[in-house]
Design an enzyme around this catalytic site. Structure first.
Site, PDB file in Angstrom:
ATOM      1  CG  HIS A 105       5.007   0.973   3.318  1.00  0.00           C
ATOM      2  ND1 HIS A 105       4.507   2.024   2.676  1.00  0.00           N
ATOM      3  CD2 HIS A 105       4.538   0.663   4.548  1.00  0.00           C
ATOM      4  CE1 HIS A 105       3.736   2.440   3.737  1.00  0.00           C
ATOM      5  NE2 HIS A 105       3.607   1.869   4.637  1.00  0.00           N
ATOM      6  CG  ASP A 114       1.713   5.144   4.756  1.00  0.00           C
ATOM      7  OD1 ASP A 114       1.021   4.105   4.963  1.00  0.00           O
ATOM      8  OD2 ASP A 114       2.755   5.510   5.449  1.00  0.00           O
ATOM      9  CG  HIS A 117      -0.116   0.294   2.636  1.00  0.00           C
ATOM     10  ND1 HIS A 117       0.475  -0.896   3.093  1.00  0.00           N
ATOM     11  CD2 HIS A 117      -0.135   1.132   3.436  1.00  0.00           C
ATOM     12  CE1 HIS A 117       0.775  -0.362   4.132  1.00  0.00           C
ATOM     13  NE2 HIS A 117       0.563   0.772   4.360  1.00  0.00           N
ATOM     14  NE  ARG A 120       2.931   6.890   9.722  1.00  0.00           N
ATOM     15  CZ  ARG A 120       1.724   6.861   8.917  1.00  0.00           C
ATOM     16  NH1 ARG A 120       1.659   5.893   7.725  1.00  0.00           N
ATOM     17  NH2 ARG A 120       0.779   7.625   9.010  1.00  0.00           N
TER      18      ARG A 120
END
Length: 311
Positions: free
Chosen positions: A287, A139, A137, A302
């Protein structure tokens, strides 16, 4: 007699002759067409592959990032799409915010648990909460301005497993057949969060999120906002359909396009160690968090970097 030397031997045919099947060399370019090779004075570059992913060494990210270093970091990310740092002892949330600020302000994910520091999301998995990010996917593609990048730091890593993989979607586009490139040029796809994040919500919760997060549209092929490189921009969990195509046409086309991220030549794999950090270009790559460490504990923090329109 049969002349063996002059006999023509046909190329072997694969058992499954699918669009994804391809033997031999692939086109793997590190830089956008016409881009100059950058030179770096503030760190050493150790490539993971010749065209994609690199570990940068000789930098202490707990120290103030100078303007000259920041410019080289921006160049390195454009060149390698994902950059890594190891052994960053003492790296804190404040240092993570300073590093992400090299590229832009943070952009919170509305579905992630947050820490005590604004802009930082915490992803903690263990025997009670198994990892569920193991799908290719990009983000925030469900946002009108998808995140430009991300900075991920390892807080706690399992004894084995828990790697992350990235796929170069510029390479994925470059290696499409020419007729398919022509077919998808100018097409627009609809992206949405509900099929993924909404799977665990009730109708009331989904309605509340829908008010703030409507469906959005992005080009199937985007020009990267900083490098100008053509990049394939569809992903399995968030791309719902391509506008102007029938349901059958959508299924056939998206099946081909989303599978491009799974081609090994387009991928890198990073093994996390304590005090490791990854920064990736979220427009250039997809990723996949490898969920092979259950029931061990894995904690990551993150920052998503605020994005720009991709039209």
């Amino acid at each position: 007699m049969h002349d063996v030397a002059s006999a023509t031997v046909a190329d072997p045919k694969p058992v499954l002759d699918k669009p994804l099947m391809h033997y031999g060399r692939r086109t793997l370019e590190r830089l956008a067409p016409g881009a100059e090779q950058p030179a770096y004075r503030h760190f050493e570059v150790s490539p993971l592959t010749p065209h994609f992913g690199a570990v940068l060494s000789g930098i202490d990210l707990t120290e103030k990032i100078s303007g000259a270093l920041a410019e080289e970091l921006r160049q390195a990310l454009l060149e390698w799409k994902v950059i890594f740092f190891r052994g960053q002892t003492g790296f804190t949330a404040e240092h993570q915010l300073a590093l992400s600020g090299v590229w832009g302000p943070p952009e919170p994910n509305p579905f992630f648990a947050r820490t005590g520091t604004p802009g930082i999301s915490r992803l903690a998995k263990d025997a009670k909460a198994a990892g569920n990010k193991n799908i290719w996917h990009s983000d925030h593609s469900f946002m009108a301005n998808p995140s430009l990048g991300a900075v991920l730091r390892a807080v706690e890593v399992p004894a084995a497993g828990g790697d992350t993989m990235w796929a170069d979607m510029g390479a994925a586009y470059d290696n499409l057949p020419e007729d398919l490139k022509q077919r998808i040029e100018g097409l627009t796809a609809v992206h949405d969060w509900e099929a993924s994040w909404g799977a665990l919500m009730n109708d009331e919760q989904k309605a509340a999120f829908r008010a703030d997060w409507p469906q959005v549209e992005h080009p199937v092929v985007v020009r990267h906002p900083r490098s100008g490189r053509r990049t394939l921009y569809v992903n399995e969990p968030f791309t719902r359909y391509v506008k102007g195509l029938s349901e059958a046409e959508n299924r056939e086309l998206l099946d081909i396009l989303v599978l491009q991220a799974r081609i090994p030549e387009f991928q890198i794999r990073f093994h996390w160690e304590p005090d490791s950090i990854a920064v990736w270009d979220n427009i250039a790559v997809q990723h996949y968090a490898v969920n092979d460490y259950f029931p061990q504990r894995r904690v990551m923090e993150r920052i998503a970097i605020a994005g720009v329109p991709l039209a």
